[in-house]
Each structure stands twice: as structure tokens, then as C-alpha cells.
Motif scaffolding. Structure first.
Motif, PDB file in Angstrom:
ATOM      1  N   SER A  49      95.261  64.979   5.233  1.00  0.00           N
ATOM      2  CA  SER A  49      96.143  65.789   6.063  1.00  0.00           C
ATOM      3  C   SER A  49      95.677  65.661   7.511  1.00  0.00           C
ATOM      4  N   ASP A  50      96.476  66.230   8.409  1.00  0.00           N
ATOM      5  CA  ASP A  50      96.047  66.271   9.806  1.00  0.00           C
ATOM      6  C   ASP A  50      94.884  67.249   9.915  1.00  0.00           C
ATOM      7  N   VAL A  51      93.778  66.803  10.495  1.00  0.00           N
ATOM      8  CA  VAL A  51      92.591  67.652  10.622  1.00  0.00           C
ATOM      9  C   VAL A  51      92.049  67.557  12.039  1.00  0.00           C
ATOM     10  N   LEU A  52      91.200  68.517  12.385  1.00  0.00           N
ATOM     11  CA  LEU A  52      90.512  68.498  13.660  1.00  0.00           C
ATOM     12  C   LEU A  52      89.071  68.066  13.441  1.00  0.00           C
ATOM     13  N   LEU A  53      88.622  67.114  14.214  1.00  0.00           N
ATOM     14  CA  LEU A  53      87.229  66.690  14.208  1.00  0.00           C
ATOM     15  C   LEU A  53      86.501  67.641  15.139  1.00  0.00           C
ATOM     16  N   GLN A  54      85.513  68.378  14.596  1.00  0.00           N
ATOM     17  CA  GLN A  54      84.837  69.414  15.363  1.00  0.00           C
ATOM     18  C   GLN A  54      83.409  69.009  15.701  1.00  0.00           C
ATOM     19  N   GLY A  55      82.851  69.649  16.721  1.00  0.00           N
ATOM     20  CA  GLY A  55      81.530  69.311  17.216  1.00  0.00           C
ATOM     21  C   GLY A  55      80.391  69.776  16.335  1.00  0.00           C
ATOM     22  N   GLN A  89      80.407  65.806   7.468  1.00  0.00           N
ATOM     23  CA  GLN A  89      80.214  65.060   8.703  1.00  0.00           C
ATOM     24  C   GLN A  89      80.768  63.671   8.453  1.00  0.00           C
ATOM     25  N   VAL A  90      81.704  63.254   9.280  1.00  0.00           N
ATOM     26  CA  VAL A  90      82.394  61.984   9.084  1.00  0.00           C
ATOM     27  C   VAL A  90      82.361  61.173  10.369  1.00  0.00           C
ATOM     28  N   GLN A  91      82.673  59.900  10.190  1.00  0.00           N
ATOM     29  CA  GLN A  91      82.814  58.997  11.319  1.00  0.00           C
ATOM     30  C   GLN A  91      84.104  58.225  11.113  1.00  0.00           C
ATOM     31  N   VAL A  92      84.903  58.115  12.160  1.00  0.00           N
ATOM     32  CA  VAL A  92      86.121  57.320  12.069  1.00  0.00           C
ATOM     33  C   VAL A  92      85.694  55.887  11.804  1.00  0.00           C
ATOM     34  N   ARG A 105      84.036  59.500  17.841  1.00  0.00           N
ATOM     35  CA  ARG A 105      84.263  58.903  16.524  1.00  0.00           C
ATOM     36  C   ARG A 105      83.539  59.659  15.429  1.00  0.00           C
ATOM     37  N   ARG A 106      82.610  60.537  15.771  1.00  0.00           N
ATOM     38  CA  ARG A 106      81.802  61.231  14.768  1.00  0.00           C
ATOM     39  C   ARG A 106      81.896  62.732  14.981  1.00  0.00           C
ATOM     40  N   GLY A 107      82.018  63.477  13.871  1.00  0.00           N
ATOM     41  CA  GLY A 107      82.096  64.926  13.970  1.00  0.00           C
ATOM     42  C   GLY A 107      82.201  65.549  12.585  1.00  0.00           C
ATOM     43  N   TRP A 108      82.601  66.805  12.538  1.00  0.00           N
ATOM     44  CA  TRP A 108      82.647  67.593  11.312  1.00  0.00           C
ATOM     45  C   TRP A 108      84.088  67.992  10.981  1.00  0.00           C
ATOM     46  N   ILE A 109      84.428  67.956   9.702  1.00  0.00           N
ATOM     47  CA  ILE A 109      85.714  68.464   9.237  1.00  0.00           C
ATOM     48  C   ILE A 109      85.453  69.486   8.145  1.00  0.00           C
ATOM     49  N   HIS A 110      86.350  70.445   8.037  1.00  0.00           N
ATOM     50  CA  HIS A 110      86.224  71.485   7.005  1.00  0.00           C
ATOM     51  C   HIS A 110      86.679  70.909   5.692  1.00  0.00           C
TER      52      HIS A 110
END
Length: 111
Positions: A49-55, A89-92, A105-110
């Protein structure tokens, strides 16, 4: 001269005491090792789904980037909060973003 040596010693001790905590993580060190993805594991997965990559793995953390549905991601680690919520923690994945792309390119998703 002894007063100058004592002042120098105390200023060095104060300097170490003020700088050393900056290298520690907030809230103290983590007791367990984080789960890190094995390098030989399967390929990237796609966002469902559409998600926000968070710090950081907090609900109130700033959003770094908007990821559209189907964006290929590589899982780096999982984090479970004390309240039971899981964060990833993911990376595009490389190849999906141009090298000149200024977005993070790297951050956190719920999870």
C-alpha cells in the motif's frame, strides 16, 4: 603550578563526561541484538500500500518520503515496540530509484 594541573585535569574530565554520552543511543543500549536481514536471503519485497518512510520507529517521527504501492523494498531489520507495534527498517531497492534521486532511500515503516 599544581593549581594549573588540577584545573587541566578537571577540565579534561568534564569534557569527556559531556561528550561521551553523545555516542550512546537514547534510552541506553539495546539488550538484544536487532534482527538483521541475511545478505543471501530472497530478493526485495513490494510495498502492499502507499506508506510513509519515517525517520525513526515512532508514530510522531518525521516523514522522509512517500512510497507508492508496489515500490520494491529490502528489509533491513524488525523492531517491536513496548506497546506491541512492529516497525520495519527498509531500504528502497537499488534500480527503483535513480542514483541522482535526492530523496532518502532508508527509513522505517509501520508493519
Amino acid at each position: 603550578m599544581p593549581a594549573a594541573a588540577a584545573a587541566l585535569r578537571w577540565s579534561w574530565l568534564l569534557g569527556v563526561a559531556l561528550i561521551a554520552p553523545a555516542a550512546l543511543p537514547a534510552g541506553g543500549a539495546e539488550r538484544r541484538q536487532p534482527e538483521v536481514r541475511r545478505r543471501d536471503a530472497g530478493g526485495p519485497f513490494l510495498s502492499g500500500s502507499d506508506v510513509l518512510l519515517q525517520g525513526s520507529p515512532l508514530v510522531e517521527a518525521p516523514a522522509l518520503r512517500h512510497l507508492e504501492i508496489g515500490t520494491p523494498l529490502q528489509l533491513l531489520r524488525r523492531w517491536r515496540c513496548a506497546d506491541g507495534h512492529e516497525w520495519l527498517q527498509v531500504q528502497v531497492a537499488s534500480g527503483s530509484a535513480l542514483p541522482s534521486d535526492p530523496q532518502p532511500r532508508r527509513g522505517w515503516i509501520h508493519g
